[in-house]
Design an enzyme around this catalytic site. Structure first.
Site, PDB file in Angstrom:
ATOM      1  N   GLU A 198       0.792  -1.046  -0.164  1.00  0.00           N
ATOM      2  CA  GLU A 198       0.355  -0.049   0.263  1.00  0.00           C
ATOM      3  C   GLU A 198       0.302   1.263   0.012  1.00  0.00           C
ATOM      4  OE1 GLU A 198      -2.746   0.213  -0.691  1.00  0.00           O
ATOM      5  OE2 GLU A 198      -3.638  -2.279   0.596  1.00  0.00           O
ATOM      6  N   LEU A 199       1.015   2.429  -0.994  1.00  0.00           N
ATOM      7  CA  LEU A 199       2.189   3.147  -1.422  1.00  0.00           C
ATOM      8  C   LEU A 199       1.004   3.995  -1.273  1.00  0.00           C
ATOM      9  CD1 LEU A 199       4.784   0.653  -3.846  1.00  0.00           C
ATOM     10  CD2 LEU A 199       4.262   1.124  -0.944  1.00  0.00           C
ATOM     11  N   CYS A 246      -2.145   9.242   2.166  1.00  0.00           N
ATOM     12  CA  CYS A 246      -1.803   8.922   0.805  1.00  0.00           C
ATOM     13  C   CYS A 246      -3.367   9.143  -0.208  1.00  0.00           C
ATOM     14  CB  CYS A 246      -1.781   7.163   1.378  1.00  0.00           C
ATOM     15  SG  CYS A 246      -2.937   6.319   1.871  1.00  0.00           S
TER      16      CYS A 246
HETATM   17  P1  NAP Z   1       8.275   5.279   4.904  1.00  0.00           P
HETATM   18  O1  NAP Z   1       9.216   5.789   4.452  1.00  0.00           O
HETATM   19  O2  NAP Z   1       8.630   4.727   3.752  1.00  0.00           O
HETATM   20  O3  NAP Z   1       7.339   4.532   6.103  1.00  0.00           O
HETATM   21  C1  NAP Z   1       6.521   3.484   6.312  1.00  0.00           C
HETATM   22  C2  NAP Z   1       7.015   2.289   7.486  1.00  0.00           C
HETATM   23  O4  NAP Z   1       8.508   1.812   6.248  1.00  0.00           O
HETATM   24  C3  NAP Z   1       7.968   2.535   8.667  1.00  0.00           C
HETATM   25  O5  NAP Z   1       7.592   2.327   9.597  1.00  0.00           O
HETATM   26  C4  NAP Z   1       9.416   3.195   8.054  1.00  0.00           C
HETATM   27  O6  NAP Z   1      10.033   3.151   9.532  1.00  0.00           O
HETATM   28  C5  NAP Z   1       9.238   1.480   7.635  1.00  0.00           C
HETATM   29  N1  NAP Z   1      10.799   1.764   6.800  1.00  0.00           N
HETATM   30  C6  NAP Z   1      11.457   3.120   6.134  1.00  0.00           C
HETATM   31  N2  NAP Z   1      12.769   2.156   5.857  1.00  0.00           N
HETATM   32  C7  NAP Z   1      12.385   0.951   6.035  1.00  0.00           C
HETATM   33  C8  NAP Z   1      13.158  -0.540   4.913  1.00  0.00           C
HETATM   34  N3  NAP Z   1      14.377  -0.294   4.299  1.00  0.00           N
HETATM   35  N4  NAP Z   1      12.944  -0.908   5.471  1.00  0.00           N
HETATM   36  C9  NAP Z   1      11.872  -1.792   5.761  1.00  0.00           C
HETATM   37  N5  NAP Z   1      11.113  -0.779   6.403  1.00  0.00           N
HETATM   38  C10 NAP Z   1      11.472   0.582   6.744  1.00  0.00           C
HETATM   39  O7  NAP Z   1       6.661   5.935   4.513  1.00  0.00           O
HETATM   40  P2  NAP Z   1       6.323   7.787   5.653  1.00  0.00           P
HETATM   41  O8  NAP Z   1       6.581   8.355   5.713  1.00  0.00           O
HETATM   42  O9  NAP Z   1       6.081   6.835   7.385  1.00  0.00           O
HETATM   43  O10 NAP Z   1       4.910   7.023   5.452  1.00  0.00           O
HETATM   44  C11 NAP Z   1       4.036   8.095   4.325  1.00  0.00           C
HETATM   45  C12 NAP Z   1       3.471   7.030   3.186  1.00  0.00           C
HETATM   46  O11 NAP Z   1       3.045   6.181   3.106  1.00  0.00           O
HETATM   47  C13 NAP Z   1       3.424   7.978   1.940  1.00  0.00           C
HETATM   48  O12 NAP Z   1       4.354   8.144   0.483  1.00  0.00           O
HETATM   49  C14 NAP Z   1       1.809   7.429   1.981  1.00  0.00           C
HETATM   50  O13 NAP Z   1       0.971   7.818   0.379  1.00  0.00           O
HETATM   51  C15 NAP Z   1       1.808   6.345   2.181  1.00  0.00           C
HETATM   52  N6  NAP Z   1       1.218   5.644   2.582  1.00  0.00           N
HETATM   53  C16 NAP Z   1       0.534   5.023   2.639  1.00  0.00           C
HETATM   54  C17 NAP Z   1      -1.042   4.361   2.159  1.00  0.00           C
HETATM   55  C18 NAP Z   1      -2.147   2.872   1.494  1.00  0.00           C
HETATM   56  O14 NAP Z   1      -2.783   2.850   1.933  1.00  0.00           O
HETATM   57  N7  NAP Z   1      -1.504   3.210   0.150  1.00  0.00           N
HETATM   58  C19 NAP Z   1      -1.848   4.370   3.402  1.00  0.00           C
HETATM   59  C20 NAP Z   1      -0.524   5.243   4.426  1.00  0.00           C
HETATM   60  C21 NAP Z   1       0.318   6.466   3.560  1.00  0.00           C
HETATM   61  P3  NAP Z   1      10.735   4.298  10.158  1.00  0.00           P
HETATM   62  O15 NAP Z   1       9.421   4.636  10.714  1.00  0.00           O
HETATM   63  O16 NAP Z   1      11.521   3.725  11.241  1.00  0.00           O
HETATM   64  O17 NAP Z   1      11.365   4.861   8.795  1.00  0.00           O
END
Ligand code: NAP
Length: 488
Positions: A260-261, A294
């Site tokens: 879910e990106l 998102c």
């Molecule tokens: P993110 O930076 O991608 O982080 C998401 C999760 O992944 C966090 O728990 C993060 O941990 C972890 N993570 C980061 N780098 C990683 C790695 N190399 N390996 C494994 N896990 C890793 O996203 P965010 O800033 O938290 O959230 C915002 C994004 O989420 C936006 O792009 C939004 O559109 C998307 N989103 C999508 C949906 C959907 O349903 N499509 C819903 C909500 C949000 P840390 O926090 O410790 O870095």
């Protein structure tokens, strides 16, 4: 107005790792601080898991898998149902906890608790509906028996913007399907997930079914678990960039994934739209979660004949929104999650203005402590502006105009993302035609919010793979097994 105190809701949360049904410190007693984005102050410290702690959690999930898969579906569902009741009974305190760690206004945080709980109620009902099939082979000799089994131990990763609902949207179907799991919440908002682990344990979830690791080393802790071979599924919600990296890691063990990106939602307003309804929908689609969703409307395309009126009405509504700490009465716009978010929004607005966009309102940070940005409306935003192709993730509404339906659709689909699009028109034929041609997994048709636990949520293109919620949500955690029956 909440009757529980801020200090009480924070101190009520266990801050350790939850592994095999027990709370335990991280290796070396490592911890990290959790901050209130409205003040910058430290709320508390939680355990900072090491890669070895992650593997220990995966071992606990693996050890619990066989028993959990054999657990009666009705009982799995009843655990979820009890957890739903408990979440609702504690809506006020859990809402406040979420506001403190994430920043969203209290009313929205409580709304998210109800939304999150609803995934448990929905999947409590789905646990007993996992079915199969029995059929006669086409040549009449032999039978086909088809059954659905739990995928196995799962790795779940959630973002900070919906700290509870993004967890229950994965945990609910995994529990219902009979999968065990290790979940890693975002480092910025670990408290909601830790509170949820306590609630699920109280609801009777057996030890080892749910394991929670909080860490500042997201990649360092998750990659060894992904490559280990014992986990059978990764379900990730977060940015497209991180999702791509995780898909690469999963390729080595051909692990099943749900992704879910990110999104870049277009919001189309046609000349035949009910303009007031479109403005209401725009406020929801843009300002829900302070724009940090998102599904947030990222680009407004408005027919030139109604663009001035739409822009004026939207500007009036945006200017009237009270800004402040989410715990304060009446606040609608809370802080952004961190200074990096503020920097990104400021940069995108500055760049669009440089390229010729007009700032009708906002366009600046708010003086004082905390990560506050003014609700902002821009018009005349050119295609080249970065905010038309990147997620803004803040309270900024960029408006451009169009002349024809084809032009509107071309602009809407001109993106690598495909999560959701919004369409406002009162012409039923156009409404369906445009919805069908929109390259997204979801469409809000005369509606500014699409999320619903009973509906399939997810995107196409680089917005992801798979669906969460709805009747298909549980399929992501099931494997279909076909048994060829001979002798008949
Ligand atoms: P993110 O930076 O991608 O982080 C998401 C999760 O992944 C966090 O728990 C993060 O941990 C972890 N993570 C980061 N780098 C990683 C790695 N190399 N390996 C494994 N896990 C890793 O996203 P965010 O800033 O938290 O959230 C915002 C994004 O989420 C936006 O792009 C939004 O559109 C998307 N989103 C999508 C949906 C959907 O349903 N499509 C819903 C909500 C949000 P840390 O926090 O410790 O870095």
């Amino acid at each position: 107005m909440s009757t529980v105190s801020e200090a009480d809701v924070v101190s009520a949360v266990n801050k350790e790792l939850f592994i095999g049904g027990k709370w335990a410190p991280a290796a070396g007693n490592a911890t990290f601080d959790v901050h209130d984005p409205a003040t910058g102050e430290v709320l508390c410290a939680v355990a900072d898991a090491s890669p070895q702690d992650g593997i220990t959690a995966l071992e606990a999930a693996t050890a619990a898998q066989a028993d959990w898969a054999a657990h009666p579906p009705r009982e799995r569902g009843e655990i979820l149902r009890r957890a739903y009741e408990k979440l609702m009974a504690r809506q006020d305190e859990l809402g406040l906890l979420m506001t403190l760690e994430m920043g969203k206004p209290l009313a929205e945080a409580k709304g998210e608790i109800a939304y999150a709980a609803e995934f448990f109620r929905w999947f409590a009902e789905e646990a007993v509906r996992i079915d199969g099939g029995y059929a006669v082979a086409p040549n009449g000799s032999g039978r086909f028996l088809v059954t659905n089994q739990p995928v196995g131990p799962c790795l779940l990763i959630t973002p900070w913007n919906f700290p509870m609902a993004m967890g229950t949207r994965k945990i609910g179907p995994a529990v219902a399907a009979g999968c065990t799991m290790v979940i890693k919440p975002a480092a910025q908002t670990p408290l909601s997930m830790l509170a949820l682990a306590g609630i699920l344990a109280e609801a009777g979830l057996p030890d080892g079914v749910l394991n929670v690791v909080t860490t500042t080393q997201a990649g360092g802790v998750m990659e060894p678990m992904i490559r280990d071979g014992r986990a059978r599924k990764l379900s990730f919600t977060g940015s497209t960039g991180v999702g791509r990296k995780l898909l690469e890691q999963c390729a080595d063990t051909v692990m099943r994934t749900s992704m879910e990106l990110g999104g870049n939602a277009p919001f189309l307003v046609f000349e035949d739209a009910d303009l007031d309804a479109a403005v209401d929908g725009a406020m929801q689609a843009k300002m829900r979660n302070i724009g940090e969703a998102c599904t947030a409307a990222n680009r407004f395309y408005v027919h030139s004949s109604v663009a001035d009126e739409f822009s004026r009405k939207l500007t009036e509504r945006m200017e009237a929104l009270p800004i402040g700490r989410g715990t304060e009465d009446g606040v609608v716009v809370g802080p952004l999650i961190d200074t990096a978010a503020i920097d990104k929004v400021s940069e995108l607005v500055g760049e669009a203005a440089q390229r010729g966009a007009t700032v009708l309102t906002g366009g600046a940070t708010v003086d004082g402590p905390g990560n506050f940005y003014q609700p902002t409306v821009l018009t005349g935003v050119p295609r080249e502006a970065r905010m038309t192709s990147e997620e803004i993730f803040g309270p900024v509404a960029p408006i451009s105009t169009f002349e024809t339906e084809d032009e509107a659709l071309a602009a809407a689909n001109d993106t690598e993302f495909g999560l959701v699009g919004y369409v406002y028109t009162q012409n039923i034929t156009r409404a369906l035609r445009v919805s069908e041609r929109m390259e997204t997994g979801m469409v809000g048709l005369n509606q500014g919010v699409v999320s619903n636990p009973a509906a399939p949520f997810g995107g196409v293109k680089q917005s992801g793979l798979g669906r969460e919620g709805g009747t298909v949500g549980i399929d992501e955690f099931l494997e279909t097994k076909y048994i060829a029956v001979g002798g008949l």
